[in-house]
Design an enzyme around this catalytic site. Structure first.
Site, PDB file in Angstrom:
ATOM      1  N   GLU A  96       0.823  -1.203   0.000  1.00 26.41           N
ATOM      2  CA  GLU A  96       0.000   0.000   0.000  1.00 26.41           C
ATOM      3  C   GLU A  96       0.864   1.262   0.000  1.00 26.41           C
ATOM      4  O   GLU A  96       0.442   2.317  -0.455  1.00 26.41           O
ATOM      5  CB  GLU A  96      -0.915  -0.011   1.240  1.00 26.41           C
ATOM      6  CG  GLU A  96      -2.357   0.290   0.897  1.00 26.41           C
ATOM      7  CD  GLU A  96      -3.309   0.094   2.066  1.00 26.41           C
ATOM      8  OE1 GLU A  96      -4.423  -0.379   1.817  1.00 26.41           O
ATOM      9  OE2 GLU A  96      -2.966   0.416   3.214  1.00 26.41           O
ATOM     10  N   HIS A 141       7.367 -26.911  -1.238  1.00 24.08           N
ATOM     11  CA  HIS A 141       6.713 -28.012  -1.933  1.00 24.08           C
ATOM     12  C   HIS A 141       5.607 -27.507  -2.853  1.00 24.08           C
ATOM     13  O   HIS A 141       4.769 -28.284  -3.304  1.00 24.08           O
ATOM     14  CB  HIS A 141       6.167 -29.020  -0.913  1.00 24.08           C
ATOM     15  CG  HIS A 141       7.274 -29.635  -0.102  1.00 24.08           C
ATOM     16  ND1 HIS A 141       7.783 -30.898  -0.330  1.00 24.08           N
ATOM     17  CD2 HIS A 141       8.013 -29.120   0.917  1.00 24.08           C
ATOM     18  CE1 HIS A 141       8.766 -31.144   0.514  1.00 24.08           C
ATOM     19  NE2 HIS A 141       8.930 -30.075   1.281  1.00 24.08           N
ATOM     20  N   LYS A 144     -14.210   0.602  -3.723  1.00 22.59           N
ATOM     21  CA  LYS A 144     -15.271   1.047  -2.809  1.00 22.59           C
ATOM     22  C   LYS A 144     -16.318   1.834  -3.583  1.00 22.59           C
ATOM     23  O   LYS A 144     -17.513   1.627  -3.409  1.00 22.59           O
ATOM     24  CB  LYS A 144     -14.699   1.947  -1.699  1.00 22.59           C
ATOM     25  CG  LYS A 144     -13.798   1.231  -0.722  1.00 22.59           C
ATOM     26  CD  LYS A 144     -13.364   2.178   0.384  1.00 22.59           C
ATOM     27  CE  LYS A 144     -12.233   1.587   1.191  1.00 22.59           C
ATOM     28  NZ  LYS A 144     -11.574   2.531   2.060  1.00 22.59           N
TER      29      LYS A 144
HETATM   30  O1  PA5 Z   1      -3.553   1.342   5.873  1.00 24.88           O
HETATM   31  C1  PA5 Z   1      -4.656   1.806   5.694  1.00 24.88           C
HETATM   32  O2  PA5 Z   1      -4.860   3.021   5.776  1.00 24.88           O
HETATM   33  C2  PA5 Z   1      -5.847   0.939   5.373  1.00 24.88           C
HETATM   34  O3  PA5 Z   1      -5.489  -0.388   5.218  1.00 24.88           O
HETATM   35  C3  PA5 Z   1      -6.872   1.030   6.483  1.00 24.88           C
HETATM   36  O4  PA5 Z   1      -6.264   0.664   7.682  1.00 24.88           O
HETATM   37  C4  PA5 Z   1      -8.073   0.130   6.229  1.00 24.88           C
HETATM   38  O5  PA5 Z   1      -8.642   0.450   5.006  1.00 24.88           O
HETATM   39  C5  PA5 Z   1      -9.105   0.273   7.335  1.00 24.88           C
HETATM   40  O6  PA5 Z   1      -9.496   1.594   7.478  1.00 24.88           O
HETATM   41  P1  PA5 Z   1     -10.244   2.107   8.750  1.00 24.88           P
HETATM   42  O7  PA5 Z   1      -9.380   1.896   9.928  1.00 24.88           O
HETATM   43  O8  PA5 Z   1     -10.508   3.547   8.478  1.00 24.88           O
HETATM   44  O9  PA5 Z   1     -11.522   1.293   8.864  1.00 24.88           O
END
Ligand code: PA5
Length: 447
Positions: free
Chosen positions: A289, A310, A424
């Site tokens: 990310e 394996h 989303k």
């Molecule tokens: O690293 C990030 O920002 C994302 O993976 C969020 O943690 C994830 O989308 C969850 O978001 P939130 O904590 O707002 O529900």
């Protein structure tokens, strides 16, 4: 107490020290941008000094809240996804007995997770397990509006209230969310839940060393103070005053970028200890990310060896030469198992009699390293003295710091994630969420 060690020697057949040191300036600039707050995404640097900034009062509050839930619950369901899930899961799995759930006696509640998927059967089965069980909920969402955890929380909150009554349920729910914004903040205030804050300047994937990770980890019975001590150690060892050649985070960041520039587009995080499976999942989120944007970035993958030797072993040994490995090598096991001798030796295994199982595992690790390096897969190794809170705290901070530096070397903003919004938007359009009328029309035209 021992420190994790990075060893890049077995990558030097592919990249030279000169190529790595050619990135020294970029790494040092990246470090400076992090510490001066002058780089991209500089409003998300709250994680940088987090270990040394954690107060005694905060830790005590977390421990007290964990204690309260431990007293009252057989099961605590931690609801969250992405950065609000993976860090806690990684540490709890890393430290837990592999069969904890199946043992008859428990000193601590069993920690289960929800809201990390939209699996109907998963939720049905969880709800049916929780029927007539004493359970509590820790709901974690920074934005407070993420769909997956919101669905799970709505279901489990209703179930808890119907099992113990609305007033008692309030004592069994803790919310971790933004200080002011979001539906979860509003709901928590209306209901009067105990809450912890996720600071505005800490992104989800950098939040494990905050209540997001600490509360579930403490509920599972682990020592969050040792986790902090380990992270503080690494905060110092990877600090801006530590020169490039002695700074493990800077060296790791520069080496993986040098490999990337040499065509190694995929980094595989390898472990030889099944307890680290979810640590790799956490690491994949952190790097995937943070770096996968602007059509750039190393693809972070992971394998559990020897299991995956394996299966994926063939590809790694002999497939396209675009990969390198980073091996998490745990030195000391917690337990000893000796392979017995057998008088008939029908399985031909007496050559191993008297050896520890881990001796065999270590030889598998060494044999694999030699085979993969010979096969053209550069190998970075991170020695982890033992799987305990102190070492996991070190590892977490080391990877976070290296990730920030690495993202800046690459030239991206390591602290945003614009790409995750696209699914989303489509999902909301397809589900006719109010406010998505135009998108609904547009997406239906594509089907
Ligand atoms: O690293 C990030 O920002 C994302 O993976 C969020 O943690 C994830 O989308 C969850 O978001 P939130 O904590 O707002 O529900």
């Amino acid at each position: 107490m021992k420190t994790i060690q990075l060893n890049i020697d077995k990558a030097l057949g592919t990249v030279s020290k000169e190529q790595i040191f050619a990135l020294r300036n970029k790494a040092e600039n990246g470090m400076e941008q992090l510490h001066k707050g002058t780089g991209k995404g500089n409003d998300f640097l709250g994680w940088l000094n987090l270990p040394t900034e954690i107060s005694e009062e905060h830790l005590s509050d977390l421990e007290k809240t964990a204690h309260n839930l431990k007293e009252k619950c057989e099961i605590v369901v931690v609801i969250g996804i992405g950065g609000s899930y993976l860090g806690a899961k990684a540490v709890i799995e890393g430290l837990s007995d592999s069969f904890a759930h199946l043992r008859k006696t428990h000193n601590n509640p069993i920690v289960l997770f929800a809201g990390q998927n939209i699996g109907e059967d998963y939720l049905y089965e969880l709800q049916s397990l929780l029927k007539d069980r004493k359970f509590g909920i820790v709901v974690i969402s920074k934005s407070g509006t993420t769909t997956e955890p919101a669905i799970a929380f709505r279901l489990l909150k209703e179930q808890l209230e119907s099992q113990v009554g609305k007033e008692e349920a309030k004592q069994l729910i803790v919310a971790i969310t933004d200080e002011k914004k979001g539906a979860l903040r509003k709901l928590s205030e209306t209901e009067g839940y105990k809450t912890f804050i996720i600071a505005d300047n800490i992104g989800g994937r950098f939040s494990v060393l905050s209540p997001v990770g600490f509360l579930p980890i403490a509920i599972a019975g682990f020592d969050i103070r040792q986790l902090v001590t380990g992270a503080v150690k690494m905060e110092k060892d990877c600090g801006e005053d530590i020169p490039f050649e002695k700074n493990p985070a800077a060296i790791y960041a520069a080496t993986r970028n040098a490999l990337y520039q040499n065509g190694k587009k995929i980094e595989i995080l390898v472990n030889f200890n099944p307890k680290l499976h979810f640590f790799s999942e956490w690491w994949k989120q952190l790097y995937g990310e943070s770096e996968g944007k602007d059509h750039l970035g190393i693809f972070p993958a992971s394998v559990d060896f020897t299991t995956d030797l394996h299966s994926m072993g063939q590809w790694i040994q002999d497939g396209e030469r675009t990969i390198f490995e980073t091996v998490l090598s745990v030195n000391e096991m917690q337990h000893k198992v000796i392979i017995p001798s057998d008088k008939d030796n029908l399985d031909g295994l007496n050559f191993l009699a008297g050896k520890r199982v881990d001796e065999v595992n270590k030889m598998a690790e060494l044999g694999t390293q030699i085979a993969h390096v010979d096969g053209g897969v550069p190998n970075l190794k991170i020695e982890v003295p033992a799987l305990n809170e102190y070492c996991l705290g070190q590892l977490i901070y080391f990877f976070e710091k290296a990730c920030g530096i690495s993202g800046y070397i690459l030239g991206v903003n390591p602290f945003n994630q614009p790409g995750v919004e696209d699914y989303k938007r489509n999902m909301f359009a397809l589900l006719d969420k109010p406010g998505y009328e135009e998108e609904s029309k547009a997406i239906r035209a594509k089907i």
